[in-house]
Design a protein around this motif. Structure first.
Motif, PDB file in Angstrom:
ATOM      1  N   LEU A  29     -11.731  -5.964   4.563  1.00  0.00           N
ATOM      2  CA  LEU A  29     -11.841  -4.585   4.019  1.00  0.00           C
ATOM      3  C   LEU A  29     -11.225  -3.576   5.600  1.00  0.00           C
ATOM      4  CD1 LEU A  29     -15.420  -4.645   2.609  1.00  0.00           C
ATOM      5  CD2 LEU A  29     -13.117  -4.177   1.851  1.00  0.00           C
ATOM      6  N   ASP A  30     -10.768  -4.858   6.647  1.00  0.00           N
ATOM      7  CA  ASP A  30     -10.403  -3.929   7.886  1.00  0.00           C
ATOM      8  C   ASP A  30      -8.746  -3.971   7.478  1.00  0.00           C
ATOM      9  OD1 ASP A  30     -11.149  -3.292  10.396  1.00  0.00           O
ATOM     10  OD2 ASP A  30     -11.312  -5.036  11.761  1.00  0.00           O
ATOM     11  N   GLY A  31      -8.773  -3.180   8.817  1.00  0.00           N
ATOM     12  CA  GLY A  31      -6.723  -3.287   8.579  1.00  0.00           C
ATOM     13  C   GLY A  31      -6.411  -2.286   8.505  1.00  0.00           C
ATOM     14  N   ASP A  32      -4.756  -2.238   8.112  1.00  0.00           N
ATOM     15  CA  ASP A  32      -4.135  -1.032   7.984  1.00  0.00           C
ATOM     16  C   ASP A  32      -4.118  -0.581   6.768  1.00  0.00           C
ATOM     17  OD1 ASP A  32      -3.417  -0.815  10.818  1.00  0.00           O
ATOM     18  OD2 ASP A  32      -2.076  -2.058  10.543  1.00  0.00           O
ATOM     19  N   ASN A  33      -4.501  -1.024   5.729  1.00  0.00           N
ATOM     20  CA  ASN A  33      -4.294  -0.385   4.190  1.00  0.00           C
ATOM     21  C   ASN A  33      -5.879   0.014   4.066  1.00  0.00           C
ATOM     22  OD1 ASN A  33      -1.751  -1.336   4.275  1.00  0.00           O
ATOM     23  ND2 ASN A  33      -2.221  -3.408   4.167  1.00  0.00           N
ATOM     24  N   ASP A  34      -5.583   1.199   3.060  1.00  0.00           N
ATOM     25  CA  ASP A  34      -6.987   1.662   3.121  1.00  0.00           C
ATOM     26  C   ASP A  34      -7.297   0.703   1.297  1.00  0.00           C
ATOM     27  OD1 ASP A  34      -8.531   3.282   1.321  1.00  0.00           O
ATOM     28  OD2 ASP A  34      -7.755   4.665   1.056  1.00  0.00           O
ATOM     29  N   MET A  35      -8.405  -0.480   1.430  1.00  0.00           N
ATOM     30  CA  MET A  35      -7.989  -1.357   0.330  1.00  0.00           C
ATOM     31  C   MET A  35      -9.380  -0.104  -0.348  1.00  0.00           C
ATOM     32  SD  MET A  35      -8.095  -4.342  -0.276  1.00  0.00           S
ATOM     33  CE  MET A  35      -7.183  -5.055   0.927  1.00  0.00           C
ATOM     34  N   VAL A  36     -10.468   0.416  -0.077  1.00  0.00           N
ATOM     35  CA  VAL A  36     -11.052   0.952  -0.780  1.00  0.00           C
ATOM     36  C   VAL A  36     -10.480   2.226  -1.835  1.00  0.00           C
ATOM     37  CG1 VAL A  36     -12.999   2.729  -1.394  1.00  0.00           C
ATOM     38  CG2 VAL A  36     -13.349   0.783   0.642  1.00  0.00           C
ATOM     39  N   GLY A  37      -9.592   2.977  -1.591  1.00  0.00           N
ATOM     40  CA  GLY A  37      -8.508   3.088  -2.636  1.00  0.00           C
ATOM     41  C   GLY A  37      -7.403   2.573  -2.990  1.00  0.00           C
ATOM     42  N   LEU A  38      -7.163   1.784  -2.661  1.00  0.00           N
ATOM     43  CA  LEU A  38      -6.748   0.519  -3.560  1.00  0.00           C
ATOM     44  C   LEU A  38      -7.696   0.227  -4.377  1.00  0.00           C
ATOM     45  CD1 LEU A  38      -4.591  -0.868  -4.154  1.00  0.00           C
ATOM     46  CD2 LEU A  38      -5.077  -2.869  -2.416  1.00  0.00           C
ATOM     47  N   VAL A  39      -8.717  -0.140  -4.399  1.00  0.00           N
ATOM     48  CA  VAL A  39      -9.496  -1.203  -5.514  1.00  0.00           C
ATOM     49  C   VAL A  39     -10.077   0.615  -6.404  1.00  0.00           C
ATOM     50  CG1 VAL A  39     -12.496  -1.406  -6.263  1.00  0.00           C
ATOM     51  CG2 VAL A  39     -10.977  -2.194  -4.153  1.00  0.00           C
ATOM     52  N   GLU A  40      -9.926   2.033  -5.806  1.00  0.00           N
ATOM     53  CA  GLU A  40     -10.160   2.765  -7.104  1.00  0.00           C
ATOM     54  C   GLU A  40      -9.062   3.287  -7.780  1.00  0.00           C
ATOM     55  OE1 GLU A  40     -10.876   6.694  -4.956  1.00  0.00           O
ATOM     56  OE2 GLU A  40     -11.425   7.416  -6.322  1.00  0.00           O
ATOM     57  N   ALA A  41      -8.556   2.817  -6.899  1.00  0.00           N
ATOM     58  CA  ALA A  41      -5.981   3.363  -7.712  1.00  0.00           C
ATOM     59  C   ALA A  41      -6.752   1.961  -8.850  1.00  0.00           C
ATOM     60  CB  ALA A  41      -5.660   3.357  -6.972  1.00  0.00           C
ATOM     61  N   LEU A  42      -6.888   0.603  -8.916  1.00  0.00           N
ATOM     62  CA  LEU A  42      -6.824  -0.090  -9.439  1.00  0.00           C
ATOM     63  C   LEU A  42      -8.061   0.281 -10.607  1.00  0.00           C
ATOM     64  CD1 LEU A  42      -6.285  -3.121  -6.936  1.00  0.00           C
ATOM     65  CD2 LEU A  42      -4.582  -2.269  -9.157  1.00  0.00           C
ATOM     66  N   LEU A  43      -9.199   0.405 -10.811  1.00  0.00           N
ATOM     67  CA  LEU A  43      -9.924   0.904 -11.584  1.00  0.00           C
ATOM     68  C   LEU A  43      -9.715   1.727 -12.210  1.00  0.00           C
ATOM     69  CD1 LEU A  43     -13.255   0.589  -9.622  1.00  0.00           C
ATOM     70  CD2 LEU A  43     -12.461  -1.298 -11.226  1.00  0.00           C
ATOM     71  N   ASN A  44      -8.675   2.974 -12.236  1.00  0.00           N
ATOM     72  CA  ASN A  44      -8.340   3.725 -12.644  1.00  0.00           C
ATOM     73  C   ASN A  44      -7.337   3.528 -13.676  1.00  0.00           C
ATOM     74  OD1 ASN A  44      -9.642   6.268 -11.985  1.00  0.00           O
ATOM     75  ND2 ASN A  44      -8.339   6.669  -9.967  1.00  0.00           N
ATOM     76  N   ALA A  45      -6.053   2.185 -13.496  1.00  0.00           N
ATOM     77  CA  ALA A  45      -5.301   1.827 -13.623  1.00  0.00           C
ATOM     78  C   ALA A  45      -5.607   1.376 -15.013  1.00  0.00           C
ATOM     79  CB  ALA A  45      -4.765   1.016 -13.250  1.00  0.00           C
ATOM     80  N   GLU A  46      -7.144   0.029 -14.605  1.00  0.00           N
ATOM     81  CA  GLU A  46      -7.991   0.288 -15.841  1.00  0.00           C
ATOM     82  C   GLU A  46      -8.196   0.665 -17.176  1.00  0.00           C
ATOM     83  OE1 GLU A  46     -10.827  -2.633 -14.022  1.00  0.00           O
ATOM     84  OE2 GLU A  46      -9.605  -4.337 -14.248  1.00  0.00           O
ATOM     85  N   ALA A  47      -9.020   1.338 -16.071  1.00  0.00           N
ATOM     86  CA  ALA A  47      -9.321   2.586 -17.906  1.00  0.00           C
ATOM     87  C   ALA A  47      -8.148   3.298 -18.325  1.00  0.00           C
ATOM     88  CB  ALA A  47     -10.306   3.575 -16.771  1.00  0.00           C
TER      89      ALA A  47
END
Ligand code: DNO
Length: 389
Positions: A316-334
């Motif tokens: 959850l650290d580092g340069d990529n937005d992990m929370v945003g990525l998870v949100e986008a993936l959950l949207n993709a699933e839905a």
């Protein structure tokens, strides 16, 4: 999302029982004992599947059915190898394992220079250090034209680094770069890697891309017919190594791959750590754009440096937005009414496993379990925010 875990087969010291206790429900694995290019027999697939299911888990993803170098260069016996590949897809799908990850990296699979990069809390991460890589390429491998691939600043640092290098450190660096990392394809000696580099370098980027597209044309129809979903893994790192062509490094590369053979059987693996090692890859917008064709996810984060170097940070650290990525993936699933298998990709080597020689670089138990637990928290939190909207 389906929580999965990479298992290296019956010889893996992290057993299926331990994986289940970490909370994963799915397994990502390969027939690691089958040589690259050989046919995957149904009996072998079923025996592997039985072991997994016997432990109360499901085999969600094959990572990978490796693509032989002769297919990547379209030389030698590549036609036979493609026939084997098609039959392996069919066999896997007929045994009920339909999500198949593969890569099209030239010569070397995933590559790091340092497998024991010490972090401030004394745990260890995997690191790619541009200076060290350049020093190896120029002074140890002595590859023709190598100097042209690096900036002046890197050349200066590489020279100084090489001068300070003792024999043991040089041997470790060489082993890290060319001997192959866990789950990766290709293990070379100094001589064999030179030959492989020559074979690939002459293809050039567009020649190599044409070979990938020809491969898609060869195998995607089989995947489509048997209900399999292929998902190409990006280049790791997502930029040229040894002056070799790279064709799965950017959003534009992914776009072109999907357009080259528009079929639901032709999909992507969103490896956050690989695509995310480039600052110009916006992972959230990539998932938003390719949402219906992302079939598998590696959740991992990186801290990038100016010169292209990076290390694997906490999930959850580092340069990529992990929370945003998870949100986008959950949207993709839905949106697509699917569940996407994710695995916590790599993990830090923590104190408890420091002296355990059976631990594979990046694939210890503790570090991945920590990553999975953190990611699970994010998935639960973001999902419940969706529900409450
Ligand atoms: C590294 C992995 C790679 C990956 C292959 C996919 O940890 O992400 O070994 O499995 O490149 O073909």
């Amino acid at each position: 999302m389906i929580e999965t875990w990479r298992w290296f087969g019956p010889s893996d010291s992290i057993t299926l029982t331990k994986i289940k206790q970490a909370g994963a429900t799915g397994i990502v694995t390969s027939l690691h004992h089958v040589p690259t290019g050989a046919l995957w027999e149904k009996e072998e697939i079923l025996a592997h599947k039985k072991m997994i299911e016997g432990a109360g888990l499901t085999w969600e993803v094959i990572e990978s059915i490796p693509v032989h170098n002769n297919i990547k260069t379209r030389t030698g016996n590549y036609q036979t190898l493609i026939e084997n590949y098609k039959m392996s897809i069919q066999n896997a799908a007929e045994c009920g394992v339909t999500t198949i990850c593969y890569n099209f990296m030239p010569v070397v699979d995933w590559t790091r220079t340092n497998l024991m990069y010490r972090l401030p809390n004394n745990s260890h991460a995997l690191r790619f250090e541009m200076t060290d890589f350049a020093a190896y390429d120029i002074y140890v491998l002595k590859r023709e034209g190598a100097r042209d691939c690096y900036s002046d600043a890197i050349l200066t640092k590489a020279e100084a680094f090489y001068e300070s290098l003792d024999a043991d450190t040089e041997a470790t660096l060489e082993k890290n770069i060319i001997a192959g990392l866990p789950g990766g394809e290709g293990s070379y000696t100094r001589e064999t890697i030179k030959k492989a580099i020559d074979d690939f370098i002459q293809l050039g980027t567009e020649g190599f891309r044409a070979n990938l597209f020809a491969f898609l044309k060869d195998v995607v129809p089989t995947a489509e017919k048997y209900g399999a979903k292929l998902c190409i893994h990006p280049d790791d790192p997502p930029f040229s190594l040894f002056g070799l062509p790279r064709v799965v490094s950017t959003a534009e590369d992914a776009r072109r791959i999907l357009a080259a053979y528009p079929s639901p059987a032709n999909g992507l693996t969103m490896c956050a750590g690989s695509y995310g090692a480039r600052g110009d890859n916006d992972l959230v917008s990539m998932v938003n754009e390719f949402h219906s064709r992302v079939y598998f996810v590696h959740l991992r984060n990186v801290t990038r440096e100016e010169d292209g170097s990076f290390y694997e940070s906490d999930h959850l650290d580092g340069d990529n937005d992990m929370v945003g990525l998870v949100e986008a993936l959950l949207n993709a699933e839905a949106e697509n009414n699917i569940k996407i298998p994710m695995r916590p990709d790599h993990g830090h080597l923590l104190e408890d496993e420091l002296d355990d020689k059976s631990v594979k670089p990046g694939y210890g138990y503790m570090g991945r379990m920590k990553g999975l637990a953190e990611l699970r928290g994010v998935i639960h939190a973001v999902s419940s925010m969706f529900k409450n909207k």
